[in-house]
Design an enzyme around this catalytic site. Sequence first.
Site, PDB file in Angstrom:
ATOM      1  N   TRP A 188       0.860  -1.175   0.000  1.00  0.00           N
ATOM      2  CA  TRP A 188       0.000   0.000   0.000  1.00  0.00           C
ATOM      3  C   TRP A 188       0.901   1.232   0.000  1.00  0.00           C
ATOM      4  O   TRP A 188       1.864   1.311   0.756  1.00  0.00           O
ATOM      5  CB  TRP A 188      -0.910   0.053   1.230  1.00  0.00           C
ATOM      6  CG  TRP A 188      -1.537   1.412   1.346  1.00  0.00           C
ATOM      7  CD1 TRP A 188      -2.498   1.935   0.530  1.00  0.00           C
ATOM      8  CD2 TRP A 188      -1.173   2.451   2.273  1.00  0.00           C
ATOM      9  NE1 TRP A 188      -2.760   3.233   0.896  1.00  0.00           N
ATOM     10  CE2 TRP A 188      -1.970   3.581   1.951  1.00  0.00           C
ATOM     11  CE3 TRP A 188      -0.273   2.544   3.326  1.00  0.00           C
ATOM     12  CZ2 TRP A 188      -1.882   4.777   2.658  1.00  0.00           C
ATOM     13  CZ3 TRP A 188      -0.174   3.738   4.030  1.00  0.00           C
ATOM     14  CH2 TRP A 188      -0.979   4.834   3.696  1.00  0.00           C
ATOM     15  N   GLU A 229      -2.920  -2.895  -2.767  1.00  0.00           N
ATOM     16  CA  GLU A 229      -4.117  -2.367  -2.087  1.00  0.00           C
ATOM     17  C   GLU A 229      -4.471  -0.981  -2.626  1.00  0.00           C
ATOM     18  O   GLU A 229      -3.681  -0.040  -2.529  1.00  0.00           O
ATOM     19  CB  GLU A 229      -3.841  -2.283  -0.582  1.00  0.00           C
ATOM     20  CG  GLU A 229      -4.993  -1.728   0.238  1.00  0.00           C
ATOM     21  CD  GLU A 229      -4.628  -1.589   1.726  1.00  0.00           C
ATOM     22  OE1 GLU A 229      -3.434  -1.695   2.070  1.00  0.00           O
ATOM     23  OE2 GLU A 229      -5.551  -1.348   2.526  1.00  0.00           O
ATOM     24  N   LYS A 231      -6.858   2.583  -2.965  1.00  0.00           N
ATOM     25  CA  LYS A 231      -7.453   3.518  -2.011  1.00  0.00           C
ATOM     26  C   LYS A 231      -8.111   4.666  -2.765  1.00  0.00           C
ATOM     27  O   LYS A 231      -7.682   5.022  -3.863  1.00  0.00           O
ATOM     28  CB  LYS A 231      -6.357   4.037  -1.078  1.00  0.00           C
ATOM     29  CG  LYS A 231      -6.883   4.781   0.117  1.00  0.00           C
ATOM     30  CD  LYS A 231      -5.822   4.939   1.201  1.00  0.00           C
ATOM     31  CE  LYS A 231      -6.431   5.750   2.345  1.00  0.00           C
ATOM     32  NZ  LYS A 231      -5.562   5.843   3.494  1.00  0.00           N
ATOM     33  N   ASP A 262      -9.658  -3.197   0.884  1.00  0.00           N
ATOM     34  CA  ASP A 262      -9.825  -2.639   2.224  1.00  0.00           C
ATOM     35  C   ASP A 262     -11.228  -2.039   2.303  1.00  0.00           C
ATOM     36  O   ASP A 262     -11.605  -1.197   1.467  1.00  0.00           O
ATOM     37  CB  ASP A 262      -8.742  -1.578   2.462  1.00  0.00           C
ATOM     38  CG  ASP A 262      -8.786  -0.974   3.865  1.00  0.00           C
ATOM     39  OD1 ASP A 262      -9.869  -0.515   4.277  1.00  0.00           O
ATOM     40  OD2 ASP A 262      -7.735  -0.929   4.525  1.00  0.00           O
ATOM     41  N   HIS A 265     -11.728   1.784   1.885  1.00  0.00           N
ATOM     42  CA  HIS A 265     -11.044   2.497   0.804  1.00  0.00           C
ATOM     43  C   HIS A 265     -11.917   2.846  -0.396  1.00  0.00           C
ATOM     44  O   HIS A 265     -11.417   3.012  -1.508  1.00  0.00           O
ATOM     45  CB  HIS A 265      -9.825   1.686   0.346  1.00  0.00           C
ATOM     46  CG  HIS A 265      -8.694   1.767   1.322  1.00  0.00           C
ATOM     47  ND1 HIS A 265      -7.431   1.310   1.064  1.00  0.00           N
ATOM     48  CD2 HIS A 265      -8.642   2.283   2.578  1.00  0.00           C
ATOM     49  CE1 HIS A 265      -6.646   1.526   2.104  1.00  0.00           C
ATOM     50  NE2 HIS A 265      -7.361   2.103   3.043  1.00  0.00           N
ATOM     51  N   HIS A 289      -8.737  -6.394   3.906  1.00  0.00           N
ATOM     52  CA  HIS A 289      -8.504  -5.613   5.114  1.00  0.00           C
ATOM     53  C   HIS A 289      -9.887  -5.299   5.667  1.00  0.00           C
ATOM     54  O   HIS A 289     -10.554  -4.366   5.208  1.00  0.00           O
ATOM     55  CB  HIS A 289      -7.728  -4.321   4.802  1.00  0.00           C
ATOM     56  CG  HIS A 289      -6.256  -4.524   4.773  1.00  0.00           C
ATOM     57  ND1 HIS A 289      -5.360  -3.504   4.596  1.00  0.00           N
ATOM     58  CD2 HIS A 289      -5.514  -5.656   4.944  1.00  0.00           C
ATOM     59  CE1 HIS A 289      -4.130  -3.991   4.635  1.00  0.00           C
ATOM     60  NE2 HIS A 289      -4.195  -5.285   4.837  1.00  0.00           N
ATOM     61  N   ASP A 297     -12.162   6.897   5.900  1.00  0.00           N
ATOM     62  CA  ASP A 297     -11.368   5.685   6.142  1.00  0.00           C
ATOM     63  C   ASP A 297     -10.811   5.728   7.565  1.00  0.00           C
ATOM     64  O   ASP A 297      -9.615   5.819   7.785  1.00  0.00           O
ATOM     65  CB  ASP A 297     -10.234   5.641   5.100  1.00  0.00           C
ATOM     66  CG  ASP A 297      -9.355   4.420   5.262  1.00  0.00           C
ATOM     67  OD1 ASP A 297      -9.868   3.371   5.675  1.00  0.00           O
ATOM     68  OD2 ASP A 297      -8.144   4.530   4.980  1.00  0.00           O
ATOM     69  N   ASP A 299     -10.761   3.588  10.037  1.00  0.00           N
ATOM     70  CA  ASP A 299     -10.145   2.403  10.637  1.00  0.00           C
ATOM     71  C   ASP A 299     -10.611   2.141  12.061  1.00  0.00           C
ATOM     72  O   ASP A 299      -9.804   1.865  12.956  1.00  0.00           O
ATOM     73  CB  ASP A 299      -8.618   2.484  10.545  1.00  0.00           C
ATOM     74  CG  ASP A 299      -8.129   2.259   9.116  1.00  0.00           C
ATOM     75  OD1 ASP A 299      -8.343   1.157   8.604  1.00  0.00           O
ATOM     76  OD2 ASP A 299      -7.575   3.207   8.522  1.00  0.00           O
ATOM     77  N   ASP A 329      -7.601  -4.488   9.588  1.00  0.00           N
ATOM     78  CA  ASP A 329      -6.837  -3.238   9.491  1.00  0.00           C
ATOM     79  C   ASP A 329      -7.592  -2.134  10.223  1.00  0.00           C
ATOM     80  O   ASP A 329      -8.460  -1.481   9.655  1.00  0.00           O
ATOM     81  CB  ASP A 329      -6.637  -2.855   8.013  1.00  0.00           C
ATOM     82  CG  ASP A 329      -5.737  -1.634   7.861  1.00  0.00           C
ATOM     83  OD1 ASP A 329      -5.125  -1.215   8.864  1.00  0.00           O
ATOM     84  OD2 ASP A 329      -5.646  -1.094   6.745  1.00  0.00           O
TER      85      ASP A 329
HETATM   86  C1  LIG Z   1      -0.914   0.382   8.010  1.00  0.00           C
HETATM   87  C2  LIG Z   1      -1.646  -0.257   6.867  1.00  0.00           C
HETATM   88  O1  LIG Z   1      -0.857  -0.872   5.972  1.00  0.00           O
HETATM   89  C3  LIG Z   1      -2.532   0.749   6.203  1.00  0.00           C
HETATM   90  O2  LIG Z   1      -3.606   0.889   7.083  1.00  0.00           O
HETATM   91  C4  LIG Z   1      -3.076   0.386   4.827  1.00  0.00           C
HETATM   92  O3  LIG Z   1      -3.400  -0.947   4.717  1.00  0.00           O
HETATM   93  C5  LIG Z   1      -4.255   1.259   4.627  1.00  0.00           C
HETATM   94  O4  LIG Z   1      -5.346   0.771   4.671  1.00  0.00           O
HETATM   95  C6  LIG Z   1      -4.069   2.698   4.437  1.00  0.00           C
HETATM   96  O5  LIG Z   1      -5.254   3.375   4.435  1.00  0.00           O
HETATM   97 MN   LIG Z   2      -5.682  -1.343   4.600  1.00  0.00          MN
END
Ligand SMILES: C[C@H](O)[C@H](O)[C@@H](O)C(=O)CO
Ligand SMILES: [Mn+2]
Length: 421
Positions: A188, A229, A231, A262, A265, A289, A297, A299, A329
Amino acid sequence: MTIEKEKVIAAYQQAKEVFQQHGVDTEKALETLAQTPISIHCWQGDDVKGFENPDRALSGGIQATGNYPGAAKTPDQLRADMEKAFTLIPGKKRVNLHAIYLDSDEDVARDKIEPKHFERWVTWAKANDLGLDFNPSLFSHPNADEGFTLSHPNDDIRQFWIDHVKASRKVSEYFGKELGTPSYMNIWIPDGMKDQPVDRLSPRKRLAASLDEALTEKIDTKYHIDAVESKLFGIGAEAYTVGSNEFYLGYAASRGIALCLDAGHFHPTEMISDKISACSIYIQDMQLHVTRPIRWDSDHIVSFDDETQAIMREIVRNNLLSRMSIGLDFFDASINRIAAWVIGTRNAQKALLKALLEPVEKLKEAEESFDYTSRLALIEESHSLPWNAIWDYHCLQNDTPVGFDWMKDIKEYEANVLATR
Ligand SMILES: C[C@H](O)[C@H](O)[C@@H](O)C(=O)CO
Ligand SMILES: [Mn+2]
């Protein structure tokens, strides 16, 4: 309150009969659940700081917010915290490491990392029966400060990151060889622009060329699997992300590598559960993820929400488990970080179990005969089948706390270990 063992077993037997009436084999579901690893990300334990230079601010347009005490500050603390979490999470586990989590007594430049800098992780993984996955870290570094890494216009900076990815692949291969299970290595990058770019194409051409160079060496997929990955946007890269969904879907499909989806994303109403089947036609191996975006995003810790359940249903209904690496994630620094792992992982596992207990054959029959009334009725009915009795039994079988019992362990560890840091 501790739930009595006999009661858990009796509830399981009753639930098993209910599922049998729907043509669902609970023993088979439990076996699959126990054998399906969840790749648990190390970076929830220390707010994505790592050990290369923990004082450096997190960059790349991602953020861990909150200041709950007790974050891990050394590799040993992080491993101890994960071990604690693992006593509270049933079933098979993997650990997902980032390059910045190297465990080395000397300073090592990102493009010079080697397997030896991760030896202690491997020793630990062997002792704890864990698989390892890996990620090159293309953020939180002066060479990423201009917002570009593998797509940077400067040849030297681009080369630095290409070399980092090459070095990371060797670490990942080492994990696979040592542990006898392939390491998924997910790339990523945060590359993008805050405002509307004039030239959207050149950075994407550079990214494709950089990836091609970084992935030139053939590595046996028995040991290592490359993934990319995509985004939509990041903080400070709101207008343009070089590695967009279209870019990486095309890249992964044309190069025969894995794609990482993810859940945070995409646009807020765009769900990865709807993307899995389409991608599976063109992509052999997929990585997820699983995370919980709130408005962006963000998380957040994985919840037992509609989308998490939908993701797991898509995997199970389409028989994709063997081609899927289910990873997490999230990074929430506002609550106990070990509880965060436990809550998020158990929720992902519960969603997977519920999907494994769905009367899929009957649902498919109804759909194929255009009996959408029965399809909807049965989908709705299956939500309230006693899947939680099967979950409790699974926890019991795996020597992990049933119900909410795990919380007292968290409180004890917080008082005895985290509070002393
Ligand atoms: C730290 C991770 O690799 C990161 O979260 C990545 O996977 C991501 O989702 C960035 O938005
Ligand atoms: Mn991710």
